[in-house]
Design an enzyme around this catalytic site. Sequence first.
Site, PDB file in Angstrom:
ATOM      1  N   GLY A 297      35.107 -20.703  32.843  1.00  0.00           N
ATOM      2  CA  GLY A 297      36.108 -21.483  31.115  1.00  0.00           C
ATOM      3  C   GLY A 297      35.009 -21.934  30.458  1.00  0.00           C
ATOM      4  O   GLY A 297      33.736 -21.418  30.178  1.00  0.00           O
TER       5      GLY A 297
ATOM      6  N   ASP B  85      29.099 -34.471   9.687  1.00  0.00           N
ATOM      7  CA  ASP B  85      30.597 -34.125  10.040  1.00  0.00           C
ATOM      8  C   ASP B  85      32.359 -34.800   8.907  1.00  0.00           C
ATOM      9  O   ASP B  85      31.744 -35.861   8.121  1.00  0.00           O
ATOM     10  CB  ASP B  85      30.598 -34.925  11.088  1.00  0.00           C
TER      11      ASP B  85
ATOM     12  N   CYS C 289      32.417 -21.300  25.782  1.00  0.00           N
ATOM     13  CA  CYS C 289      30.988 -20.452  25.213  1.00  0.00           C
ATOM     14  C   CYS C 289      31.833 -18.901  25.486  1.00  0.00           C
ATOM     15  O   CYS C 289      32.430 -18.027  25.198  1.00  0.00           O
ATOM     16  CB  CYS C 289      30.135 -20.777  25.659  1.00  0.00           C
TER      17      CYS C 289
ATOM     18  N   GLY D 290      34.027 -17.936  42.488  1.00  0.00           N
ATOM     19  CA  GLY D 290      34.953 -19.190  42.275  1.00  0.00           C
ATOM     20  C   GLY D 290      36.182 -18.424  41.436  1.00  0.00           C
ATOM     21  O   GLY D 290      36.555 -17.259  41.760  1.00  0.00           O
TER      22      GLY D 290
ATOM     23  N   THR E  11      33.083 -22.279  15.836  1.00  0.00           N
ATOM     24  CA  THR E  11      33.845 -20.772  15.817  1.00  0.00           C
ATOM     25  C   THR E  11      34.787 -20.502  16.765  1.00  0.00           C
ATOM     26  O   THR E  11      34.522 -19.448  17.503  1.00  0.00           O
ATOM     27  CB  THR E  11      33.179 -19.839  15.167  1.00  0.00           C
TER      28      THR E  11
ATOM     29  N   THR F 122      27.488 -20.163  16.914  1.00  0.00           N
ATOM     30  CA  THR F 122      27.691 -18.431  17.216  1.00  0.00           C
ATOM     31  C   THR F 122      28.841 -17.808  16.903  1.00  0.00           C
ATOM     32  O   THR F 122      29.702 -17.752  16.269  1.00  0.00           O
ATOM     33  CB  THR F 122      27.543 -18.119  18.497  1.00  0.00           C
TER      34      THR F 122
ATOM     35  N   LYS G 194      34.440 -40.183  13.974  1.00  0.00           N
ATOM     36  CA  LYS G 194      33.120 -40.260  14.919  1.00  0.00           C
ATOM     37  C   LYS G 194      31.846 -39.984  14.567  1.00  0.00           C
ATOM     38  O   LYS G 194      30.991 -40.386  15.432  1.00  0.00           O
ATOM     39  CB  LYS G 194      33.228 -37.877  15.049  1.00  0.00           C
TER      40      LYS G 194
END
EC number: 1.1.1.22
Length: 461
Positions: free
Chosen positions: A255, A30, A258, A251, A84, A119, A35
């Site tokens: 969110g 990374d 994805c 509901g 992405t 993705t 991090k």
Amino acid sequence: MRIAIAGTGYVGLVTGVCLAEKGHNVVCVDTDENKIAWLNLGRSPVFEEGVEELIAKNRDRLTFTTDYRAAYKNSEVTIIAVGTPEKKDGSANLSYVFQAAIQIAKSIERDTVIVIKSTVPIGTGDKIAKIVNDNLCHRVNAEVTANPEFLSQGTAVKNTLNASRIVVGVESEEAERVLREVYRGFDQEMILTDRKSAEMIKYASNDFLALKISYINEIANLCELVDANINDVAYGMGLDPRIGGSFLQAGIGYGGSCFPKDTKALHWLANFHDYEIKTIKAAIEVNENQKLKLIKKSQKYYDSFYGLNVAVLGLTFKPNTDDLRDAPSLQNIPILLDDGAHVKAFDPIGEPNYRKVFPTEVEYCESIEETITDADICFIFTEWGVIKQFDVSKFAQLMKNPIVLDGRNCYDLNQMKGQGVVYESIGRRTIVGKAAHAEFLHPGKLVRGSVVYTHKRAMEV
């Protein structure tokens, strides 16, 4: 095998710890030095059950670094698992993927299989293959494959170690052989296909689940109008094996990292090819409207939030995660604040991240009791276990005006009867307790007597 992973977000980190658990030697890369430092201390930068335990268990096979050249140099498999994010036009931002591909190509000194786990839109694998070949600095062979993930935040480790399926898109027998070796320790079936089909499986799967959620929310909205109960409707539907009961919980919309961006990305991709997937377009529109469902319900009780104490229970987009991406709270709380409300909020995990967005505008509380004390209305945005298990009698005891608008159907309707609370949920009848009506004789409220005058399904119990 020696495996390098570009990116230590949800996908990259979970993939890394799980592959190490299966016996591979894994190095996670990374660019964020903080991090990496955190990870080298054995701490996970994201809240995800099981990650820190697997880091501690597999320290001899798992390392974290910012030195991508050293990490990629001799890796047998290099996985791209960077973000992405969504662009303003709804398309996927592939800049991080392309950057990782260039770094890998310039660093590798042996034959490598490059695995795209991020993705990405259909056809991205072909673009990355060209980028890699154009940037190779050594005479090596680099095979590009597609291997989408199907994890769910909150259960990501379980989803990875016990996946429903492993989808692999390859263009050569050698790439197939290597990926079979990567997943040799997994019991799940491997679905072998070409790169583009693998990329499409990911988008088609996520978007179908999003569509399923929007569909049941549309049915729930109609249930409110025709006096039906969405819980019973969804249960009856789910017993049909052709439909199944998952993702039929009504509901205030989906969110997370994805569904919102993947539906928009596939919609954009279709438009790019002069085609429109009408069902996906509808799912997006329904979801955006559904997120404001509780605000619309609240207008039956108050003309304005100015000067009101508003309690908010749940800030994250779902329970068991600290992720706020596209959480309904991010759309609703600004409306409350702009209208002059004093907002008190509780979330067992998401508060630190929410403070980054609203450091002073919201009063953060340590408990549900503290949050709802003297509140004029309460909104429930996330179905955390501590919220679902809350003693509902305390709403009437502690709130100034016990109006509870539940966007996640946390409580059974029978449980709310006789509690002295006005309780509205999604796709179910409104409960108005006998003890509640005396509190609603304020001219600013649209509640009179002991019955809410909104539609025929409001009832006194």
